[in-house]
Design an enzyme around this catalytic site. Structure first.
Site, PDB file in Angstrom:
ATOM      1  N   SER A 139     136.220  22.602   9.898  1.00 48.47           N
ATOM      2  CA  SER A 139     136.100  23.771   9.024  1.00 48.47           C
ATOM      3  C   SER A 139     137.194  24.756   9.404  1.00 48.47           C
ATOM      4  CB  SER A 139     134.733  24.428   9.210  1.00 48.47           C
ATOM      5  OG  SER A 139     134.666  25.706   8.600  1.00 48.47           O
ATOM      6  N   TYR A 152     127.504  27.101  14.173  1.00 49.84           N
ATOM      7  CA  TYR A 152     128.322  26.339  13.224  1.00 49.84           C
ATOM      8  C   TYR A 152     129.790  26.414  13.627  1.00 49.84           C
ATOM      9  CZ  TYR A 152     130.384  24.733   8.852  1.00 49.84           C
ATOM     10  OH  TYR A 152     131.116  24.039   7.912  1.00 49.84           O
TER      11      TYR A 152
END
Length: 254
Positions: A139, A152
């Site tokens: 990401s 995350y």
């Protein structure tokens, strides 16, 4: 990675980026197998998209991964691409441990242990294929933190370094490691993200990703232009400004 002629398994492809990428790869002449926890979704996708293979897999469960790998390889022995798409993202408040610990543990199990276990289940087989690819999914938040999603961010940073390390270990094999690095995309990864104007439209994201795969088949990292703001902040020397902008503009993304 070649754009066509592959047999691709994508666990975590019943919605969002995973499903959109699976269908785009299918349209380019690849055999695609998608995996997910919910059998009703798998059945619905198989009905709506004839020819797409399905297998039930819970990437948080090591036994489920082993069973799915056995199933996939028995039905699709020509498999040469694994895309470790499955992941979760949760908002966490680390000021109150009772509010974040369970979420943090689940995030690490799904986002880090899941890909590790998937790769372990398929890497020996992939080395028998003449041209194979493992695509990991990190990401933009692996490189610049979003304040509200600490676990995350950390899990995706771990996937980035795992990808870098495996690329070195597998350098003398037929297996290439490619890292997909999405920005914030209009999916249901977080509540409200699908309608978030700050997030990149899903169809635009997939179109740009497919173009990169086609025009840069030797790329180690698949980066749409939009994610480079996050990816290269430290290299450009404006990391602090990137982090401030990321966390000021949108609580759920860039």
């Amino acid at each position: 990675m070649d754009i066509t002629g592959n047999t691709v398994f994508i666990p975590g492809a019943t919605s969002g980026i995973g499903l959109a990428l699976a269908l785009a790869l299918r349209e380019r002449g690849n055999t695609v197998i998608i995996g997910g926890r919910r059998t009703e979704l798998l059945e619905k996708i198989a009905l709506e998209h004839p020819g797409v293979g399905t297998v039930r897999v819970d990437t948080a469960d090591p036994d489920s991964i082993q069973a799915a790998a056995k199933d996939v390889l028995s039905r699709f022995p020509e498999l040469n691409v694994l895309i470790t798409m499955a992941g979760v993202m949760r908002v966490e408040n680390w000021l109150r441990p009772e509010s974040f610990l369970e979420s943090a543990e689940r995030t690490v199990t799904t986002n880090v242990l899941g890909p590790i276990r998937l790769i372990a289940a398929f890497v020996e087989h992939l080395q028998t294929r003449q041209d194979a690819t493992i695509m990991t999914v990190s990401s933009g938040l692996a490189f610049a933190p979003l304040k509200v999603t600490p676990s995350y961010n950390a899990s995706k940073a771990a996937i980035h370094m795992l990808s870098e390390s495996l690329r070195l270990q597998l350098a003398d094999t037929s297996v290439r490691i490619v890292e997909l690095e999405p920005p914030s995309v209009q999916t249901d990864l977080l509540p409200g993200q699908a309608d978030n104007d700050h997030a990149m439209p899903l169809d635009e994201y997939i179109s740009e990703v497919m173009s990169i795969i086609e025009t840069q088949p030797d790329a180690h990292e698949i980066q749409v232009e939009r994610v480079k703001f996050l990816r290269y902040g430290e290299a450009r020397g404006d990391y602090d400004q990137v982090v401030a902008a990321l966390n000021a503009s949108d609580p759920h993304g860039e």
